[in-house]
Write an enzyme that holds these catalytic residues in place. Sequence first.
Site, mmCIF file in Angstrom:
data_model
loop_
_atom_site.group_PDB
_atom_site.id
_atom_site.type_symbol
_atom_site.label_atom_id
_atom_site.label_comp_id
_atom_site.label_asym_id
_atom_site.label_seq_id
_atom_site.Cartn_x
_atom_site.Cartn_y
_atom_site.Cartn_z
ATOM 1 N N PHE A 41 0.701 -1.202 0.134
ATOM 2 C CA PHE A 41 0.117 0.074 -0.088
ATOM 3 C C PHE A 41 0.951 1.336 0.175
ATOM 4 O O PHE A 41 0.282 2.397 -0.393
ATOM 5 C CB PHE A 41 -0.844 0.225 1.292
ATOM 6 C CG PHE A 41 -0.529 0.585 2.411
ATOM 7 C CD1 PHE A 41 0.294 -0.134 3.403
ATOM 8 C CD2 PHE A 41 -0.752 2.095 2.690
ATOM 9 C CE1 PHE A 41 0.847 0.783 4.408
ATOM 10 C CE2 PHE A 41 -0.335 2.621 3.717
ATOM 11 C CZ PHE A 41 0.389 2.085 4.743
ATOM 12 N N LYS A 42 2.184 1.145 0.250
ATOM 13 C CA LYS A 42 3.129 2.441 0.232
ATOM 14 C C LYS A 42 3.103 3.228 -1.098
ATOM 15 O O LYS A 42 3.400 4.285 -1.228
ATOM 16 C CB LYS A 42 4.344 2.144 0.946
ATOM 17 C CG LYS A 42 4.197 1.273 2.211
ATOM 18 C CD LYS A 42 5.116 1.881 3.070
ATOM 19 C CE LYS A 42 5.118 1.555 4.871
ATOM 20 N NZ LYS A 42 4.388 0.451 4.907
#
Length: 501
Positions: free
Chosen positions: A111-112
Amino acid sequence: MKYKSTRNSHLRLEASQVIAQGISEEGGLFVPERLPAVELANLADMSYSRLAASIFRLFLTDFTDEQIESCVSHAYSPDKFGGEPVKLISLSGVQGNRHLLELWHGPTCAFKDMALQILPHFLAVSLKKSAPDKQAVILVATSGDTGKAALEGFRDVPSTHVIVFYPQNGVSPMQKRQMATQEGANVSVCAINGNFDDAQTAVKRIFTDDGIKQQLAEHGKMFSSANSINWGRLLPQIVYYFYAYFELCRKGKVQLGQPVHVAVPTGNFGNILAAYYARKMGLPVKKFICASNANRVLTDFIRTGVYDRHREFFATSSPSMDILISSNLERLLYALSDEDSGCLTDWMEQLAVQGYYDVGDRVRTKVQELFFGGSCDDAGTSRTVREIWEKDRYLVDTHTAVALDVYRQYVEETGDNSTPTIIASTASPYKFVEDVLGALEPLEKGDEYAYMARLEALTHTGMPLQLKALKEKPVRFKEVIQSGEALRYVLHTLGIGGGEK
Ligand SMILES: *Cc1c(COP(=O)(O)O)cnc(C)c1O
């Protein structure tokens, strides 16, 4: 919109200043002076990119509309995410009302990417205002996901150079491969002989050395930061909670205005804090379910009001949440203590000096009204991966499994199994393939590609092409250094002073 600091409420800075600077001079974190209220109906039918631009405009008031749109279109293009950047998958079954928000369809499968695909563009615009003609040197110490996401985000972004240090024996084989094969003309990757703390300490020492700062300035360069306390990383994360809610509306799972819960596998408290900010802007969230692994410092904090970092550190199967100091909690406590920056300064000093602080009854009660804290150890994580696969035919990674299990605990404790709950799914199961496959069947000996092929055959889920492609890519970065050599490496990489020291 101006920004102040959690340790200085009188400060008023522009968005571009806080993005370029990263952290406030007195050590506090930048926060917007207020959270702008939105009208849900006005945003409900937008594409992800339009929604993102609409929300960014409220916060980046010293950016032009053209600049914001350019940042968004560079970051969230379909060729990087294979369509809309996030997906919402609803599970059936009796275990509550679960809707997984898949945030890992970007270039690095975690998700970064949602923040690190756009931060470099925010930063480039910000630097153009505050430091034109300078090259920004981004130093990153990583325990895995952040380093790769930063490399992909900054690669070939003009006027930037990104240097990543990772612990030689502290990242997974896939994470190492992801970084060592990184492409781009402005990227450097180096392993440090030691653990994550050694890498982090080396980077901090370089960052805070005035002599080096001066040396860089003479060469038209300056240090900048991409770590998760930068406001430019938090802001993009607000968008997907709104988007997920509108997806629930489109699917007929909720009526516009009806409340939901949000459950997040939490480490540094950035992702869940973005959901809290979305709530302050008008998103109807009732409860935040804060999920920890065996490093349950946040679970204990939510239950007792005492934050105590003096405890055993566990290396778990959800390594991106192995953390004892959740930096972004400072921003939540600032909001819940009525923005009392004196109070925050005291607590953070107590944390640094004694290793703990107690927020007292009033703030603890406020935390508990909004947050449910729970933890899930490695055995529970493995069991959850297996159960979700067997009962729901849905494959989750180890971090997401922690959130699913803590949500289960929430339903059991409260009996509330009907409120629709958005569960952040933070990584592809293929990124943590050894633990995911090991949860489904006894592991044979093999490398990560053997495990990925087996997981694919067993579950008929698709291996992400981003990871598959790495197998053929040449290893570009092989250097391993002692942590004391990090400075020489940086100077040498940048072509300054011959790097002899
Ligand atoms: C970074 C990370 C987390 C933790 O997110 P925070 O914002 O630090 O709380 C959870 N899961 C994965 C896969 C991550 O990479």
